[in-house]
Design a protein around this motif. Structure first.
Motif, short mmCIF file in Angstrom:
data_model
loop_
_atom_site.label_atom_id
_atom_site.label_comp_id
_atom_site.label_asym_id
_atom_site.label_seq_id
_atom_site.Cartn_x
_atom_site.Cartn_y
_atom_site.Cartn_z
N CYS A 3 -0.99 -8.55 45.25
CA CYS A 3 -2.33 -9.00 44.31
C CYS A 3 -2.53 -10.23 44.01
CB CYS A 3 -2.46 -7.81 43.81
SG CYS A 3 -3.12 -6.17 44.16
N HIS A 29 -4.48 -7.03 53.54
CA HIS A 29 -4.38 -6.42 52.14
C HIS A 29 -5.58 -5.97 51.59
CE1 HIS A 29 -2.98 -6.14 47.81
NE2 HIS A 29 -4.31 -7.26 47.40
N CYS A 33 -6.70 -2.75 49.42
CA CYS A 33 -6.10 -2.96 48.37
C CYS A 33 -7.28 -2.68 47.41
CB CYS A 33 -5.82 -3.92 47.74
SG CYS A 33 -5.53 -4.22 46.10
N CYS A 36 -8.50 -5.82 44.88
CA CYS A 36 -8.72 -6.86 45.39
C CYS A 36 -10.28 -6.86 45.98
CB CYS A 36 -7.86 -7.50 46.26
SG CYS A 36 -6.00 -7.85 45.29
ZN ZN Z 1 -5.11 -6.30 46.02
#
Ligand code: ZN
Lengths: 144, 193
Positions: A3, A29, A33, A36
Motif C-alpha cells: 500500500c 494492487h 486493495c 487504495c
Molecule cells: Zn493498498
C-alpha cells in the motif's frame, strides 16, 4: 507492491507517467486493495477539479477596461511630468530655505543659552534641595 | 493578422493592433493568471496590467521571439508579485482567523464558475483542498504546474517561458506532483476529503 509504495505512485499512475511494468503493478494492487482504490478514486476526483476550473469566463468589455487602465496611467504620469515649473522647482527651494533658517535659528539660540550657562548651573544647584523631599517619608510630609 | 504584423503595427502606435492583440490573447493571459492566483477578479485585474505592460514595452520585444512566450512570462511574473504582495498584506492583518479565510474561499468558489448545479458540496470541498495544496507549492513548482495543467503547455514550451532546461521543468513537475500527492494523502488520512 504494498500500500505504501502504491500510494506514493498513485498520482503518477493517474497521470499515466509510470513505466509499463509499474503501471501494471499498481493496477494489480488496486484489484485486490479496496483501501487504495478509495484513495485513488478520491485523488482522481480531486485532480479532475482542474479540468472544470480552468478557462474562467471573462467578464465583457475586457478590452475597454484595459484601455481605461492604460489611459489612466498615462494621464497620471502626465500630471506629474507637466506640473508647473513653479511647483516642481520652487517648492523644494522654498522648503530648503525654511530648513536652513531653522538650522541657523537653532544655532543662534544655542549660542545665546550657552552665554547664560552660569545661570543654568545655579538652577541645577537648587535641584538637590527639592530631591530632599524624597528622603522624607510621605506620612510625615502629609502630617505636616 | 499574424503576430509579427500585430507587433509591428503596435510599435507604430496602432490602436487597432492593440485591440487585436488583447482579443486574441485575453483568454490565455486571464487563464494563466487565474491558475496562479485562483481568484477570477484578481486574475482579470492582473491580466489587464499584463496588456498595459505589453503596450508600453512593445519596443523591447524582439522580433524573433514568440509573442505567447512573452505574454506567459509577464503574466506569471505579475501573478507572483500579486501573491507576494498578498502574503505581506496577510501578515499585517494576521488578526484574520483561518476560519474567516476558509469562509471567504467558500464564498469565492460559490461565486465562480464552480456554481454549476453538478458542482455539489463534495466537489466544492475538493476544490478548496486542491487549491490549498497548489497554493502551498513553492513558486517555481506552482508556475510549472499551472502552465502544464491550466494552459496544457508542453515541457519544451514551459522551459521557454521559465527560461530553464527541459529536464529542470520535468523535475519541477515531478516534485510538484509529489508534493500535491503528499498533501492530498495527509488530508485523506485525516478524513477531510
Ligand atoms: Zn493498498
Amino acid at each position: 507492491m504494498n500500500c505504501q509504495v502504491v500510494q506514493k505512485k498513485l498520482i503518477f499512475f493517474l497521470e499515466k507517467e509510470l513505466s509499463g511494468a509499474e503501471m501494471k503493478a499498481v493496477h494489480e494492487h488496486l484489484d485486490i486493495c479496496p483501501n487504495c482504490v478509495l484513495f485513488a478514486q478520491e485523488m482522481k476526483a480531486t485532480l479532475s477539479i482542474l479540468d472544470t476550473d480552468k478557462n474562467p469566463e471573462i467578464t465583457p468589455f475586457f478590452y475597454t477596461r484595459v484601455k481605461a487602465k492604460l489611459e489612466n496611467q498615462v494621464e497620471a504620469e502626465n500630471q506629474v511630468a507637466h506640473r508647473p515649473v513653479l511647483v516642481r522647482v520652487l517648492q523644494p527651494v522654498a522648503f530648503s530655505i525654511i530648513l536652513l533658517f531653522g538650522i541657523y535659528g537653532g544655532i543662534r539660540l544655542g549660542n545665546t543659552s550657552s552665554s547664560k550657562s552660569v545661570n543654568v548651573v545655579a538652577e541645577q544647584e537648587l535641584i538637590p534641595y527639592w530631591n530632599d523631599l524624597d528622603a522624607e517619608p510621605i506620612e510625615i510630609f502629609l502630617l505636616d | 493578422m499574424p503576430d509579427t504584423e500585430i507587433i509591428e503595427q503596435l510599435k507604430q502606435g496602432n490602436e487597432n493592433a492593440f485591440r487585436r492583440l488583447v482579443e486574441n490573447y485575453q483568454k490565455l493571459v486571464v487563464n494563466t493568471c487565474y491558475g496562479m492566483v485562483r481568484n477570477r477578479e484578481d486574475a482579470e485585474d492582473i491580466a489587464q496590467d499584463v496588456f498595459v505592460e505589453v503596450y508600453r514595452n512593445v519596443d523591447s520585444f524582439r522580433a524573433d521571439a514568440k509573442l505567447s512566450t512573452w505574454l506567459y512570462r509577464i503574466a506569471v511574473n505579475r501573478s507572483l508579485n500579486h501573491i507576494r504582495d498578498n502574503k505581506k498584506h496577510k501578515w499585517f492583518q494576521s488578526v484574520e482567523s483561518e476560519v474567516e479565510a476558509k469562509n471567504r474561499q467558500l464564498l469565492q468558489l460559490e461565486s465562480s464558475k464552480v456554481d454549476q448545479p453538478e458542482y455539489d458540496l463534495e466537489n466544492k470541498q475538493r476544490a478548496i483542498i486542491l487549491h490549498g495544496a497548489i497554493n502551498s507549492l513553492p513558486e517555481n513548482q506552482k508556475v510549472a504546474f499551472t502552465l502544464s495543467k491550466y494552459e496544457e503547455l508542453s515541457y519544451q514550451e514551459i522551459s521557454e517561458v521559465m527560461e530553464m532546461s527541459v529536464s529542470s521543468v520535468e523535475s519541477l513537475l515531478f516534485r510538484a506532483k509529489k508534493n500535491l500527492q503528499k498533501k492530498l494523502h495527509k488530508c485523506y488520512k485525516k478524513k477531510c476529503m
